[in-house]
Design a protein around this motif. Structure first.
Motif, PDB file in Angstrom:
ATOM      1  N   PRO A 624     -15.571   4.657 -71.107  1.00  0.00           N
ATOM      2  CA  PRO A 624     -16.900   4.990 -70.598  1.00  0.00           C
ATOM      3  C   PRO A 624     -17.818   5.429 -71.730  1.00  0.00           C
ATOM      4  N   ARG A 625     -19.092   5.105 -71.588  1.00  0.00           N
ATOM      5  CA  ARG A 625     -20.106   5.608 -72.526  1.00  0.00           C
ATOM      6  C   ARG A 625     -19.983   7.127 -72.599  1.00  0.00           C
ATOM      7  N   ALA A 626     -20.082   7.671 -73.824  1.00  0.00           N
ATOM      8  CA  ALA A 626     -19.935   9.111 -74.007  1.00  0.00           C
ATOM      9  C   ALA A 626     -20.857   9.860 -73.057  1.00  0.00           C
ATOM     10  N   GLY A 627     -20.296  10.841 -72.345  1.00  0.00           N
ATOM     11  CA  GLY A 627     -21.103  11.634 -71.426  1.00  0.00           C
ATOM     12  C   GLY A 627     -21.020  11.151 -69.992  1.00  0.00           C
ATOM     13  N   THR A 628     -20.615   9.894 -69.790  1.00  0.00           N
ATOM     14  CA  THR A 628     -20.485   9.408 -68.421  1.00  0.00           C
ATOM     15  C   THR A 628     -19.029   9.482 -68.000  1.00  0.00           C
ATOM     16  N   ARG A 629     -18.800   9.422 -66.692  1.00  0.00           N
ATOM     17  CA  ARG A 629     -17.428   9.405 -66.186  1.00  0.00           C
ATOM     18  C   ARG A 629     -17.320   8.356 -65.103  1.00  0.00           C
ATOM     19  N   PRO A 630     -16.156   7.731 -64.987  1.00  0.00           N
ATOM     20  CA  PRO A 630     -15.970   6.813 -63.853  1.00  0.00           C
ATOM     21  C   PRO A 630     -16.140   7.593 -62.550  1.00  0.00           C
ATOM     22  N   GLN A 631     -16.739   6.934 -61.586  1.00  0.00           N
ATOM     23  CA  GLN A 631     -17.070   7.601 -60.334  1.00  0.00           C
ATOM     24  C   GLN A 631     -15.846   8.173 -59.636  1.00  0.00           C
ATOM     25  N   TRP A 632     -14.732   7.405 -59.690  1.00  0.00           N
ATOM     26  CA  TRP A 632     -13.536   7.873 -58.978  1.00  0.00           C
ATOM     27  C   TRP A 632     -13.006   9.157 -59.583  1.00  0.00           C
ATOM     28  N   GLN A 633     -13.167   9.308 -60.910  1.00  0.00           N
ATOM     29  CA  GLN A 633     -12.703  10.556 -61.543  1.00  0.00           C
ATOM     30  C   GLN A 633     -13.585  11.728 -61.139  1.00  0.00           C
ATOM     31  N   VAL A 634     -14.887  11.466 -61.045  1.00  0.00           N
ATOM     32  CA  VAL A 634     -15.823  12.513 -60.621  1.00  0.00           C
ATOM     33  C   VAL A 634     -15.456  12.989 -59.228  1.00  0.00           C
ATOM     34  N   PHE A 649      -3.725   9.029 -59.476  1.00  0.00           N
ATOM     35  CA  PHE A 649      -3.791   8.975 -60.924  1.00  0.00           C
ATOM     36  C   PHE A 649      -4.602   7.802 -61.424  1.00  0.00           C
ATOM     37  N   ASN A 650      -4.742   6.810 -60.568  1.00  0.00           N
ATOM     38  CA  ASN A 650      -5.726   5.770 -60.851  1.00  0.00           C
ATOM     39  C   ASN A 650      -6.110   5.140 -59.519  1.00  0.00           C
ATOM     40  N   PRO A 651      -7.191   4.389 -59.492  1.00  0.00           N
ATOM     41  CA  PRO A 651      -7.722   3.930 -58.209  1.00  0.00           C
ATOM     42  C   PRO A 651      -6.710   3.168 -57.368  1.00  0.00           C
ATOM     43  N   SER A 652      -5.762   2.492 -58.008  1.00  0.00           N
ATOM     44  CA  SER A 652      -4.844   1.689 -57.205  1.00  0.00           C
ATOM     45  C   SER A 652      -3.953   2.561 -56.323  1.00  0.00           C
ATOM     46  N   ASP A 653      -3.897   3.881 -56.586  1.00  0.00           N
ATOM     47  CA  ASP A 653      -3.126   4.764 -55.708  1.00  0.00           C
ATOM     48  C   ASP A 653      -3.795   4.927 -54.351  1.00  0.00           C
ATOM     49  N   VAL A 654      -5.092   4.655 -54.305  1.00  0.00           N
ATOM     50  CA  VAL A 654      -5.841   4.878 -53.070  1.00  0.00           C
ATOM     51  C   VAL A 654      -5.804   3.659 -52.176  1.00  0.00           C
ATOM     52  N   LEU A 655      -5.828   2.507 -52.793  1.00  0.00           N
ATOM     53  CA  LEU A 655      -6.146   1.292 -52.058  1.00  0.00           C
ATOM     54  C   LEU A 655      -5.160   0.876 -50.976  1.00  0.00           C
ATOM     55  N   PRO A 656      -3.842   0.844 -51.241  1.00  0.00           N
ATOM     56  CA  PRO A 656      -2.942   0.311 -50.208  1.00  0.00           C
ATOM     57  C   PRO A 656      -3.117   1.014 -48.874  1.00  0.00           C
ATOM     58  N   ALA A 657      -3.287   2.332 -48.902  1.00  0.00           N
ATOM     59  CA  ALA A 657      -3.472   3.077 -47.667  1.00  0.00           C
ATOM     60  C   ALA A 657      -4.712   2.586 -46.933  1.00  0.00           C
ATOM     61  N   VAL A 658      -5.771   2.313 -47.679  1.00  0.00           N
ATOM     62  CA  VAL A 658      -7.013   1.865 -47.058  1.00  0.00           C
ATOM     63  C   VAL A 658      -6.816   0.550 -46.346  1.00  0.00           C
ATOM     64  N   LEU A 659      -6.144  -0.372 -47.018  1.00  0.00           N
ATOM     65  CA  LEU A 659      -6.004  -1.698 -46.439  1.00  0.00           C
ATOM     66  C   LEU A 659      -5.085  -1.666 -45.232  1.00  0.00           C
ATOM     67  N   MET A 660      -4.119  -0.718 -45.223  1.00  0.00           N
ATOM     68  CA  MET A 660      -3.202  -0.636 -44.098  1.00  0.00           C
ATOM     69  C   MET A 660      -3.833   0.051 -42.897  1.00  0.00           C
ATOM     70  N   GLN A 661      -4.521   1.138 -43.135  1.00  0.00           N
ATOM     71  CA  GLN A 661      -4.874   1.953 -41.977  1.00  0.00           C
ATOM     72  C   GLN A 661      -6.333   2.385 -41.942  1.00  0.00           C
ATOM     73  N   GLY A 662      -7.176   1.766 -42.715  1.00  0.00           N
ATOM     74  CA  GLY A 662      -8.568   2.188 -42.693  1.00  0.00           C
ATOM     75  C   GLY A 662      -8.740   3.379 -43.601  1.00  0.00           C
ATOM     76  N   GLY A 663      -9.976   3.664 -43.966  1.00  0.00           N
ATOM     77  CA  GLY A 663     -10.223   4.581 -45.061  1.00  0.00           C
ATOM     78  C   GLY A 663     -10.341   6.040 -44.703  1.00  0.00           C
TER      79      GLY A 663
END
Lengths: 665, 177
Positions: A624-634, A649-663
């Motif tokens: 990331p550009r210095a001073g900015t942060r990825p949104q998911w980390q924020v 620990f990274n976005p892929s930890d979130v996704l499977p649950a979403v696709l299985m059962q909604g967010g």
């Protein structure tokens, strides 16, 4: 010219001792490998699909290829290598460069005879015997390359293409080591800009006509042509005009020499120092697969990457050149907070994030859960939306997860990008398809070449005159009013066809998958369609009336983009505490209490759902550009500060649950 | 600034009707455009042909620039085109060209300052049996001599342009197919 060594014919022929780097293992550019891969995989697919095949022998190896394949394609399938410049698997053959010469033996006039032929123009036939490595073929290849190089300047050291140049590669692998051409080469103005994005160097051009064929066959606009003839042939836009096409950048990539180069990438780095990483373009909803070229952490160029379901291998100029805004100096690089005088001033992340959480807790305790609201993002990832939902709904129990005020039906389009290719009657309503939905446009050009009718109407009312049938494909933007959609619905259902609303943002359905607008949808639900929601209106009215005291706006600009702009600007000028995450200052951020600078698409990981429902996950390409942060980390940090540490620990930890059962869970 | 009149468009439509596709009518359509635009094809002329035939302008430019007999620069009222190929050359074409140049005070390929005449070296006119041959507009002059040139220049000096070739009257009204 005394003293100039002139090669005699004999010494010349002795010089045809070539590099051992020829054959299938020769150095190849990414594009050349992609060409071969495409041909080989299509041959395999045809074998499996039971398409009529022809059988021939290439370099002693029997090979079976679909009827209609070219000899050069048969050679690729057989694992042989034939050098080429003008051949391209997605363009028609012209046999312009003569580089693909090989010995082809076939039955002619009752007699078997072998001769040297341009294999990109000869369809493979049963019983052919092709040889690509005989001395005759090598001599012919040498001769062609010598001819091509006769007028080609030796400016490889200052040429952007140097290092990933098919002409360089072919010369090393198949070419003569020196030249007999001692006359003057033709001279033209170097680096002639022919459009906002492309510069032309006619001295380097080998008139393979790839770019002109791209313009007429793929982009469908014929903005480039070949004028004059013979050695004077030159490529260019129509006399005195500019190359104003939304697909001009592709010609840079398919140019086998450095004749067409990018004004943006020019002299920004040599190809061997530019690392290439896979990513997805987020400039529009199509989700084109791209290779982001980066050098020392800086994005320097965008190239197309093969995805047959979406962009084949093309990019549009908006994606290819527009993504330079990653490096824009206007990007926000420090969190902003409104000080006692009402002015946005720079602060540090810790102060900004604790201000956000403190206010959320204060509002929640004093005004109730629903005094907090959040707006999901259609430019960020699905994970960003999910993590925001977890914060606002999961921690603070607010049900005010709002998304967007577009008034169209909330469902994925029936017409996928690929399906448009085989449509017979395409009607485009109220948009410039080439700019708004570039990959739909390219497929519509393909359909048109196959005989389809493509009509553009300005307003839904004109749709009645478009002679819709049950087979018509109606493409509609997502920016029309509710009454327009009703009109389109009425006309298309009368004709018995469906209409497809094409969203414009990279992740237009992402918030639904994360439970925004009361959707709690899965991808299947999006195919069926969701019922309408007034959530966004409700939240905006709440903000305007003062019932909502805290609004978290995730990477979007409701004031600048919402259909009901008046309501949006009234809502965001009210006295609520507004948090905006954004790469750039925008109308909503200008009125916000806290602005959080976030990473660009190339600097963050996550998943996008594209316009026709394809999920694509990408990794961060550059830090990331210095001073900015990825949104998911924020959002992860905000969750943690609010007392909800997540095992992510990274976005892929979130996704499977979403696709299985909604967010929203 | 469009120069095609309704009459021009009728002529083009008649040409288009002779061919299976409108693109196939490109060559004769360019002849018409060259006539309408005073003997040469500025980009506007190519654009007008493109618009009327429904062919991309870049394709029209490609065809027009491929053939040398479509003029891409303004031309003289009377173009004296002298064959320089072998039969004419051995029969004195070079001397004839030199005579023309001296008489008009220009070099081959140039135009007199009033735009009246130009002298051009051209490839075989197909009149080798009567070499040297030259051509002005659509008229051939065979067994040409210095007297032919004198007479030509004296006679043509006051006459209006006839630089289009071939003239409409000589074009077949209906094709063979």
């Amino acid at each position: 010219m005394v003293g100039t060594p002139i090669l005699t014919r004999d010494s010349w022929e002795l010089n045809i001792v070539m590099s051992t780097q020829n054959g299938p293992d020769r150095p190849k550019t990414a594009a050349e490998s992609a060409d071969v891969n495409k041909v080989v995989s299509e041959t395999k697919a045809a074998q499996d699909a039971g398409i009529p095949m022809v059988n021939l022998v290439v370099d002693g190896k029997p090979v079976s290829v679909p009827k209609g394949s070219l000899v050069i394609e048969a050679a690729f399938s057989a694992g042989s290598d034939i050098p080429y410049f003008c051949y391209h698997p997605r363009l028609t053959s012209v046999g312009a460069c003569r580089m693909c010469l090989a010995s082809v033996e076939l039955e002619m006039f009752g007699q078997r005879r072998a001769s040297i032929m341009a294999t990109c123009t000869i369809p493979a036939a049963d019983g052919m015997v092709v040889k690509t490595t005989t001395p005759d073929v090598k001599k012919a290849q040498n001769g062609v390359l010598e001819l091509i190089l006769a007028n080609h300047p030796l400016d490889c050291p200052v040429c952007d293409r140097g290092g990933e140049c098919p002409l360089q590669n072919m010369t090393i692998s198949y070419g003569p080591p020196n030249t007999r051409f001692i006359e003057d080469k033709r001279r033209y103005v170097k680096a002639l800009p022919i459009s906002e994005h492309v510069v032309l160097d006619r001295e380097r051009c080998i008139t393979c006509m790839r770019c002109t064929r791209f313009a007429s066959e793929i982009a469908g606009d014929s903005k480039l042509g070949l004028i004059n003839r013979g050695a004077q042939s030159e490529v260019g836009p129509f006399l005195g005009g500019t190359f104003d096409s939304n697909f001009s950048g592709n010609t840079i990539e398919i140019c086998p020499v450095g004749a067409l180069t990018s004004r943006q990438f020019r002299f920004k780095g040599r190809p061997w120092e530019v690392k290439s990483s896979d990513s997805i373009c987020t400039k529009c909803s199509n989700g084109c697969n791209i290779a982001v070229g980066h050098r020392m952490g800086e994005v320097v160029r965008i190239n197309g990457r093969v995805n047959e379901q979406i962009n084949e291998e093309w990019t549009c100029d908006k994606g290819k050149f527009g993504n330079a805004d990653v490096n824009a100096p206007e990007r926000l690089t420090a969190p902003l907070i409104r000080d006692a005088h009402g002015v946005l001033v720079e602060t540090d992340w810790d102060t900004a994030l604790s201000a956000v959480i403190t206010n959320m807790q204060f509002v929640s305790e004093n005004y109730g859960a629903n005094a907090i609201a959040a707006f999901g993002t259609t430019s960020g990832t699905i994970e960003d939306n999910v993590l925001l939902g977890k914060l606002i709904h999961g921690v603070f129990s607010s049900s005010n997860l709002a998304y967007q005020l577009t008034q169209g039906p909330r469902r994925l389009p029936k017409a996928t990008i690929v399906s448009v290719e085989s449509a017979k009657h395409i009607v485009i309503v109220g948009m410039d398809l080439a700019y708004d939905q570039p990959m739909y446009y390219l497929r519509s050009v393909k359909a048109q070449r196959n005989g389809a009718t493509v009509i553009t109407v300005k307003t839904p009312s004109e749709l009645a005159g478009a002679n819709l049938t049950s087979e018509s494909v109606v493409l509609v933007p997502d920016t029309l009013s509710a009454s327009d959609y009703e009109a389109i619905q009425a006309i298309s259902s009368e004709a018995g066809c469906d209409y497809s609303v094409l969203v414009s943002d990279a992740n237009g359905y992402g918030p639904y998958l994360a439970g925004f607008d009361g959707a709690d949808a899965r991808v299947e639900d999006l195919h069926k369609g969701l019922s309408a929601s007034e959530k966004a209106n409700e939240v905006l009215n709440g903000l305007a009336s003062g019932a909502v005291k805290h609004a978290f706006v995730l990477a979007s600009d409701p004031v600048g983009t919402y259909a009901d702009g008046q309501l949006a600007s009234k809502a965001f000028s009210a006295d609520a505490f507004v948090v905006v995450t954004s790469q750039f200052m925008n109308a909503t951020a200008a009125n916000a209490s806290v602005v959080l600078p976030i990473a660009s698409f190339a600097e963050t990981a996550g998943t996008y759902l594209n316009v026709d429902g394809q999920l694509q996950t990408v990794d961060a390409v550059v830090p990331p550009r210095a001073g900015t942060r990825p949104q998911w980390q924020v959002l992860l940090e905000l969750n943690a500060r609010a007392g909800n540490p997540l095992p992510v620990f990274n976005p892929s930890d979130v996704l499977p649950a979403v696709l299985m059962q909604g967010g929203s869970e | 600034m469009a120069k095609f009149t309704d009459d021009t468009k009728r002529r083009l439509d008649a040409l288009i009707a002779r061919y299976p596709t409108s693109k196939a009518a490109l060559l004769p359509a360019l002849w018409v455009a060259q006539e309408v635009y005073g003997g040469w094809l500025p980009p506007e002329a190519m654009q007008e042909v493109a618009d009327h035939l429904g062919v991309p302008a870049s394709d029209v430019a490609g065809v027009a620039t491929f053939y040398t007999m479509y003029n891409k620069r303004p031309v003289a009222n009377h173009r004296i085109e002298i064959c320089q190929n072998v039969a004419c050359m051995v029969n004195g074409a070079d001397e004839l060209i030199g005579y023309c140049e001296r008489k008009l005070g220009i070099h081959a390929g140039e135009m007199t300052s009033d735009g009246g005449f130009s002298v051009e070296r051209v490839e075989c006119l197909g009149a080798c049996c009567h070499a040297p041959a030259l051509m002005v507009g659509s008229t051939y002059y065979e067994n040409a001599t210095e007297q032919t040139i004198d007479k030509l220049i004296a006679e043509l000096g006051n006459m209006p342009s006839e630089s289009v070739r071939p003239p409409q009257s000589q074009m077949p009204e209906q094709g063979e197919f």
